[in-house]
Design a protein around this motif. Structure first.
Motif, PDB file in Angstrom:
ATOM      1  N   ALA A  26       0.868  -1.153  -0.125  1.00 31.66           N
ATOM      2  CA  ALA A  26      -0.021   0.143  -0.075  1.00 31.66           C
ATOM      3  C   ALA A  26       0.805   1.331   0.158  1.00 31.66           C
ATOM      4  CB  ALA A  26      -0.926   0.120   1.111  1.00 31.66           C
ATOM      5  N   ALA A  27       2.017   1.203   0.703  1.00 27.73           N
ATOM      6  CA  ALA A  27       2.786   2.411   0.583  1.00 27.73           C
ATOM      7  C   ALA A  27       3.533   2.576  -0.502  1.00 27.73           C
ATOM      8  CB  ALA A  27       3.939   2.174   1.847  1.00 27.73           C
ATOM      9  N   ALA A  57       2.154   0.253 -14.997  1.00 24.31           N
ATOM     10  CA  ALA A  57       2.368  -1.255 -15.140  1.00 24.31           C
ATOM     11  C   ALA A  57       2.901  -1.632 -13.517  1.00 24.31           C
ATOM     12  CB  ALA A  57       3.424  -1.832 -15.924  1.00 24.31           C
ATOM     13  N   VAL A  58       3.754  -0.841 -12.948  1.00 25.94           N
ATOM     14  CA  VAL A  58       4.193  -0.991 -11.645  1.00 25.94           C
ATOM     15  C   VAL A  58       2.946  -0.737 -10.727  1.00 25.94           C
ATOM     16  CG1 VAL A  58       5.649  -0.022  -9.636  1.00 25.94           C
ATOM     17  CG2 VAL A  58       6.679  -0.446 -12.028  1.00 25.94           C
ATOM     18  N   VAL A  63      -1.104  -3.299  -7.301  1.00 23.00           N
ATOM     19  CA  VAL A  63      -2.551  -3.476  -6.732  1.00 23.00           C
ATOM     20  C   VAL A  63      -2.802  -5.000  -6.684  1.00 23.00           C
ATOM     21  CG1 VAL A  63      -4.947  -3.170  -7.439  1.00 23.00           C
ATOM     22  CG2 VAL A  63      -3.140  -1.162  -7.379  1.00 23.00           C
ATOM     23  N   LEU A  64      -2.303  -5.757  -7.799  1.00 27.41           N
ATOM     24  CA  LEU A  64      -2.736  -7.274  -8.007  1.00 27.41           C
ATOM     25  C   LEU A  64      -1.723  -7.878  -6.804  1.00 27.41           C
ATOM     26  CD1 LEU A  64      -2.272  -7.582 -11.795  1.00 27.41           C
ATOM     27  CD2 LEU A  64      -4.515  -7.629 -10.318  1.00 27.41           C
ATOM     28  N   VAL A  76       2.109 -12.457 -10.868  1.00 28.29           N
ATOM     29  CA  VAL A  76       1.321 -11.131 -10.690  1.00 28.29           C
ATOM     30  C   VAL A  76       2.017 -10.383 -12.084  1.00 28.29           C
ATOM     31  CG1 VAL A  76       1.366  -9.297  -9.268  1.00 28.29           C
ATOM     32  CG2 VAL A  76       1.204 -11.598  -8.280  1.00 28.29           C
ATOM     33  N   ALA A  77       3.024 -10.425 -12.160  1.00 24.65           N
ATOM     34  CA  ALA A  77       3.809  -9.639 -13.401  1.00 24.65           C
ATOM     35  C   ALA A  77       3.170 -10.028 -14.817  1.00 24.65           C
ATOM     36  CB  ALA A  77       5.214  -9.861 -13.794  1.00 24.65           C
ATOM     37  N   VAL A  78       2.928 -11.039 -15.109  1.00 30.38           N
ATOM     38  CA  VAL A  78       2.254 -11.506 -16.328  1.00 30.38           C
ATOM     39  C   VAL A  78       0.657 -11.004 -16.310  1.00 30.38           C
ATOM     40  CG1 VAL A  78       1.224 -13.435 -17.705  1.00 30.38           C
ATOM     41  CG2 VAL A  78       3.629 -13.528 -16.726  1.00 30.38           C
ATOM     42  N   ALA A  79      -0.189 -11.092 -15.117  1.00 31.91           N
ATOM     43  CA  ALA A  79      -1.210 -10.568 -15.029  1.00 31.91           C
ATOM     44  C   ALA A  79      -1.272  -9.027 -15.093  1.00 31.91           C
ATOM     45  CB  ALA A  79      -1.922 -10.992 -13.602  1.00 31.91           C
TER      46      ALA A  79
END
Length: 155
Positions: A26-27, A57-58, A63-64, A76-79
């Motif tokens: 979150a931070a 993208a970051v 968030v994911l 997570v990166a692919v998503a």
């Protein structure tokens, strides 16, 4: 003959570690939003566009990862790349520009015009976020292992 047994899965992090990870994510979201807004207003031309795509993208990665804190960073990166690319392709329709005209903050979420150069920027941003995430996880695991071995035995 191939083995039908699955490799053992890594131990699941404790609820406390998941909570700490979510606070850190979150931070990081807040810092990434601030950096993205600065890039949008402080960088001109191609540099601003590229930085915006990378930071977008970051942000999606973070968030994911917040939503699925136990997921592998590569998943997570692919998503994140797939979601970013989908949003970019959505810009080929008139809806994002119309929505952004109705409520300007939606321009920051959906954009308004398709730019094919954003696609590699999304890949770079998600890959960078994944690499940093993996390095931080690895560093924390080493610290825990070192801290655990230096504790006196409980009798």
């Amino acid at each position: 003959m191939p083995s039908l047994h699955r490799a053992p899965s890594p131990p699941r992090p404790s609820p406390r570690r998941v909570a700490v990870r979510r606070v850190a994510l979150a931070a990081s979201v807040a810092a990434t939003v601030a950096a993205g807004l600065w890039a949008r207003t402080g960088l001109a031309g191609t540099a601003g566009d590229a930085a915006g795509g990378v930071l977008y993208a970051v942000l999606i990665y973070l968030v994911l990862a917040f939503a699925a804190p136990r997921a592998r960073c590569t998943t997570v990166a692919v998503a994140a790349v797939v979601l970013c690319a989908g949003i970019e392709l959505f810009q080929l329709t008139p809806w994002p520009a119309q929505w952004g005209g109705q409520w300007p903050p939606l321009r920051l979420v959906f954009g308004t015009t398709f730019n094919p150069w954003d696609l590699p920027a999304y890949g770079a941003g998600a890959a960078t976020a994944c690499l940093v995430d993996a390095l931080v996880k690895n560093l924390l695991q080493k610290r825990r292992a070192t801290a655990g071995s230096s504790r006196p035995a409980v009798r």
